[in-house]
Write a protein that holds these residues in place. Sequence first.
Motif, PDB file in Angstrom:
ATOM      1  N   GLN A  73     -18.959 -41.396  42.544  1.00 50.23           N
ATOM      2  CA  GLN A  73     -17.955 -40.577  43.224  1.00 50.23           C
ATOM      3  C   GLN A  73     -18.333 -39.105  43.156  1.00 50.23           C
ATOM      4  OE1 GLN A  73     -14.408 -41.810  41.187  1.00 50.23           O
ATOM      5  NE2 GLN A  73     -13.834 -43.260  42.775  1.00 50.23           N
ATOM      6  N   ARG A  74     -18.815 -38.685  42.004  1.00 47.54           N
ATOM      7  CA  ARG A  74     -19.198 -37.269  41.879  1.00 47.54           C
ATOM      8  C   ARG A  74     -20.439 -36.956  42.695  1.00 47.54           C
ATOM      9  NH1 ARG A  74     -17.990 -37.924  35.875  1.00 47.54           N
ATOM     10  NH2 ARG A  74     -15.748 -37.651  35.894  1.00 47.54           N
ATOM     11  N   GLU A  97     -19.290 -36.257  46.103  1.00 51.39           N
ATOM     12  CA  GLU A  97     -18.732 -34.907  46.184  1.00 51.39           C
ATOM     13  C   GLU A  97     -19.834 -33.872  46.235  1.00 51.39           C
ATOM     14  OE1 GLU A  97     -14.783 -35.853  43.481  1.00 51.39           O
ATOM     15  OE2 GLU A  97     -15.970 -34.069  43.043  1.00 51.39           O
ATOM     16  N   SER A  99     -21.605 -33.871  49.579  1.00 52.02           N
ATOM     17  CA  SER A  99     -20.791 -33.281  50.642  1.00 52.02           C
ATOM     18  C   SER A  99     -20.781 -31.762  50.520  1.00 52.02           C
ATOM     19  CB  SER A  99     -19.378 -33.843  50.605  1.00 52.02           C
ATOM     20  OG  SER A  99     -18.779 -33.586  49.367  1.00 52.02           O
ATOM     21  N   ASN A 102     -19.909 -30.255  39.033  1.00 52.04           N
ATOM     22  CA  ASN A 102     -20.197 -31.639  39.406  1.00 52.04           C
ATOM     23  C   ASN A 102     -21.403 -32.180  38.674  1.00 52.04           C
ATOM     24  OD1 ASN A 102     -18.484 -33.056  41.098  1.00 52.04           O
ATOM     25  ND2 ASN A 102     -18.907 -31.626  42.759  1.00 52.04           N
ATOM     26  N   TYR A 153     -16.317 -28.085  52.642  1.00 47.78           N
ATOM     27  CA  TYR A 153     -16.682 -29.144  51.701  1.00 47.78           C
ATOM     28  C   TYR A 153     -15.600 -30.212  51.653  1.00 47.78           C
ATOM     29  CZ  TYR A 153     -15.698 -31.031  47.055  1.00 47.78           C
ATOM     30  OH  TYR A 153     -15.290 -31.833  46.027  1.00 47.78           O
ATOM     31  N   GLN A 154     -14.369 -29.731  51.613  1.00 45.16           N
ATOM     32  CA  GLN A 154     -13.273 -30.695  51.558  1.00 45.16           C
ATOM     33  C   GLN A 154     -13.243 -31.568  52.804  1.00 45.16           C
ATOM     34  OE1 GLN A 154      -9.628 -28.498  50.736  1.00 45.16           O
ATOM     35  NE2 GLN A 154      -9.586 -29.383  48.704  1.00 45.16           N
ATOM     36  N   LYS A 213     -16.093 -34.028  52.736  1.00 41.11           N
ATOM     37  CA  LYS A 213     -15.840 -35.105  51.774  1.00 41.11           C
ATOM     38  C   LYS A 213     -14.819 -36.089  52.342  1.00 41.11           C
ATOM     39  CE  LYS A 213     -14.295 -36.012  47.143  1.00 41.11           C
ATOM     40  NZ  LYS A 213     -12.949 -35.772  46.651  1.00 41.11           N
TER      41      LYS A 213
END
Lengths: 430, 171
Positions: A265-266, A269, A272, A383, B45-46, B49
């Motif tokens: 999951q990280r 993140e 992204s 992160n 980024y949000q 994601k």
Amino acid sequence: MLHTLESLESCNYDGMDMTVLERQAARLKWQQQYYVVQNNNPVPLSASSVPQSQGLIGSNLGSGQMVELKRPEVFLGTDDLQDFVNLPVSGPDFGESEKLDLVPPEAAADYCISRTFNCQMTTPNIAVMKEEREDVILEKIESTTGSGRVSFNKRKAEAVADHKSKDKRIRGEGESEVKTKCSTEISRNSSKENSKASEVQKPDYIHVRARRGQATDSHSLAERARRGKISNKMKCLQDLVPGCNKITGKAGMLDEIINYVQSLQRQVEFLSMKIAALNSSVELSVQNLPMKEFPAYVANFPAAAKLPEMAGLPCFQLNPLQKESVRFMLNESLHPPQTEGVARASVCITEQSLSSSSMTVIFPTSMIFNCSSSLTSCMMFSNALHLSNSYCSNCNHSQLGTWILKAFTTCTIWDFIKIVELNFVFYVNR
Amino acid sequence: MYNPDHTKPGSLKSRFTTRFLRALSKIHAHKPISSSSPTEMFQRYQRIKAAADKSMAYSVRSRRTWSRAMLWKLRTRSCGRRSVKTSTIIKSQQAIMKKTRHEKQNENTTTTATTGEDGVGFCVEEDELREIVPGGEAMDLCNLLDETAHYIKCLTTQVQVMKKIADFYSL
């Protein structure tokens, strides 16, 4: 003759009382008489003979319901029935038919034909019915006698089946009969097993054989099945999660699984964030490339081509680079020079660190300082730290975690420097 | 270099890739990058994601509990947290739980009488796993492990694809 007729008539009413042998004897006698009579005087049959034949059939049917199926006479009985069916149309003639009601011969003949036809039609049914009844009775016998007789009964059943198959008439149905026999045998055997396993004999339930010394009630069986399912699924998960082969035990496995999911999951993140950071170039290229081809290209992109080269490098080789970068950043903490090449290299290093299982915290520190004090870099750093935390399960990481949170909220570079110092000292001393 | 066997047209990877790239192009088209201020970066980024999660959940569709839960979460977030009341949250969670219960009934699993029997030490990790996997609160251990396995598989594909995209654009 009359005597035999009377005896036959008695069959109509008390067919169940007569034994097979007696009936057979009576039939034989009657047949002999019939042939004699036929030879003597061809008299058209009487109506009474028809119901008698009917009665005979009925009695035969009735006899089928009786026990003593293991006697081959039963099948002789069917044979007899067949022979009876094959009798000439004129039917049985009796010399002394004056006492009985006379029916015009044609009608009687027709009736006889219809009866014979019916006989022919019903013989397969009769055979099947008989066989079914046999099975029921055999089952009952078996249930009462016990398991010791299984083989004996099987042999008997086989003999019965063989005897049946010998009949030419019912050869066509022989297959179906054998099949039904087998099915009933299987059901019988399974019922036997069930009786062994469970205390109470229950038909058509899940047949589970309980092991020695284990409970057989439904709850424990269900619980055992559930545990088996869970262990199977844990094995599948073991294959999915890397590095789980050495770990035994459910708790440890679950811990590893949790860590792995968190790290994935990280990673998402982090990636992204990275894509968000690489925005200016992305916009143009995405528009230019055709949408259909690109996904396939991306999916087939040999990412492994780059990473093995990096992964091949042992950790200690990168340490000097790390140390340099950290020292450099510590010296020039406020105004770190931002160069794309260095940034990319750091990003690559972090990627490699992400892909490899042995992670150290030093990697992301170079990255954060290269990317200046922007919020994205802070997040990337945190992160990466989290990622490293998840892989290197160590209780000291909780301290780091709190520091990171602090830094994230305050967004000051000094906190990050402190964190980096802590990490550096901590991991170098390991 | 090309390995056509890896990607079948209907595979999870290809579905996710197409959706994610489409979402990326939408994001970039929506707000062209002018300044790299931290807040904008954070917002982007949000969005990226969320796009990644959404495209993954949509690729799986409603076949899995975790994808349904994730889609619900994303929808509530996109609607705006102010508009979503607690009652609707509860209702939607109940809907998710109903669906999982329906699945349970279909699978004929044993009921809650046996959930506590795996040992006391198991419960802590179980709860943690339930927190991590979306929609894991309403499932028994058996289904939870199934969902976890599928979730791990999807996450790995997501990470792979995103890595490749990032690599492609960073060069």
